[in-house]
Design an enzyme around this catalytic site. Structure first.
Site, mmCIF file in Angstrom:
data_model
loop_
_atom_site.group_PDB
_atom_site.id
_atom_site.type_symbol
_atom_site.label_atom_id
_atom_site.label_comp_id
_atom_site.label_asym_id
_atom_site.label_seq_id
_atom_site.Cartn_x
_atom_site.Cartn_y
_atom_site.Cartn_z
ATOM 1 C CG ASP A 7 -2.001 1.064 1.163
ATOM 2 O OD1 ASP A 7 -2.562 1.294 0.071
ATOM 3 O OD2 ASP A 7 -2.271 1.694 2.208
ATOM 4 C CB SER B 266 -6.267 2.728 0.097
ATOM 5 O OG SER B 266 -4.891 2.989 -0.003
ATOM 6 C CD GLN C 268 -4.329 0.887 -2.932
ATOM 7 O OE1 GLN C 268 -3.797 1.957 -3.196
ATOM 8 N NE2 GLN C 268 -3.974 0.161 -1.874
#
Length: 295
Positions: A210, A235, A285
């Site tokens: 991430d 995110s 993502q």
């Protein structure tokens, strides 16, 4: 093992407060919310601790629902959705202040032989020839003006050695580039002894995944991101597929690109390879990517 890496392992070592309920803490964040990779990694730890030892994580799918509070503990509740002959499925909900902040579904599989093929590893320079974070950031002192941001960025890199192949987004602000980014990463120290278990390597890769995945979106528009304040981002969801065994304390190439950005959202997709060319992980993502209203 470095103290910074030990601190990260301690962060990921959840407290079990009931059979399927765990509690985790947070570390200081660069932005005033819990780092998404931390929540995803801790949720995967919670799921993995309810699964037989002969089953290995092969995928996860997650949604970030609310910003986490770094000053409060996070409670992870695990639902044992399915225990089959080959696959085990778990659902994890992370809760703070009585509200869910994160939801994860993870699947685990008993090892078996099968068909084999993979996409080839793209070319990339030797990671040992690339600058460390401590060597890289002083080059961009003109854009990294906030000493708190720099301090916390360097702190985050103390446990993970992450090296950019090309300049990071904040290194070429105002210069749109191809929406493609590569970084090499590994833990800043070897994992051995009691802590060296297959799940831990998967959890650490989840934590790092991430950190830079939305960089390629920023590159396409010549923006530096939250570091320079020219983009507001977070995110939204995150998915990973673990194809082959790997070690998080050995170099991994994170090859990232963005096929699309629209509607205040951007998509990042990536492949993670071992240094000897094996495709270990696929990642996708979507995140919020907004230009601040004052610009």
């Amino acid at each position: 093992m470095s103290q910074a890496l030990q601190s990260l392992l301690d962060l990921l070592d959840l407290e079990r407060i009931e059979q399927d309920i765990f509690r985790g803490r947070s570390r200081s964040a660069v932005v005033p919310r819990v780092f998404g990779g931390q929540v995803a990694a801790q949720a995967l730890v919670a799921a993995g601790r309810t699964v037989p030892e002969d089953r290995f994580a092969h995928s996860l799918h997650a949604y970030f629902l609310r910003a986490g509070d770094p000053g409060a503990p996070i409670v992870y509740s695990v639902d044992r959705i399915r225990d089959g002959r080959s696959f085990t499925t778990r659902r994890v909900v992370a809760v703070q202040h009585g509200q869910p902040i994160f939801h994860l579904s993870a699947s685990f599989q008993a090892y078996e032989e099968g068909m084999e093929h993979q996409a080839p590893m793209p070319p990339a320079p030797d990671p040992e020839t690339l600058p460390t974070a401590a060597e890289l950031m002083p080059r961009y002192a003109d854009v990294l003006k906030d000493p708190v941001v720099v301090e916390r960025l360097l702190e985050a890199r103390e446990s993970v050695d992450l090296r950019y192949v090309d300049p990071p987004p904040y290194g070429t602000v105002g210069e749109p580039r191809e929406p493609h980014s590569q970084v090499w990463f590994r833990t800043n120290g070897k994992l051995d002894g009691a802590v060296d278990e297959p799940l831990l390597h998967v959890v650490l890769a989840t934590y790092v995944s991430d950190m830079t995945l939305l960089d390629s979106i920023l590159l396409a528009h010549g923006r530096g991101g939250w570091v320079t304040g020219d983009v507001v981002g977070a995110s939204l969801d995150h998915a990973m597929w673990f194809h082959r065994p790997f070690r998080a304390d050995e170099w991994l190439l994170y090859d990232q690109e963005s096929p699309s950005a629209s509607g205040g959202r951007g998509l990042g997709q990536a492949r993670i390879y071992t240094q000897d060319g094996r495709l270990a992980i696929s990642v996708i993502q979507e995140g919020v990517v907004r230009i601040p209203r004052h610009q």
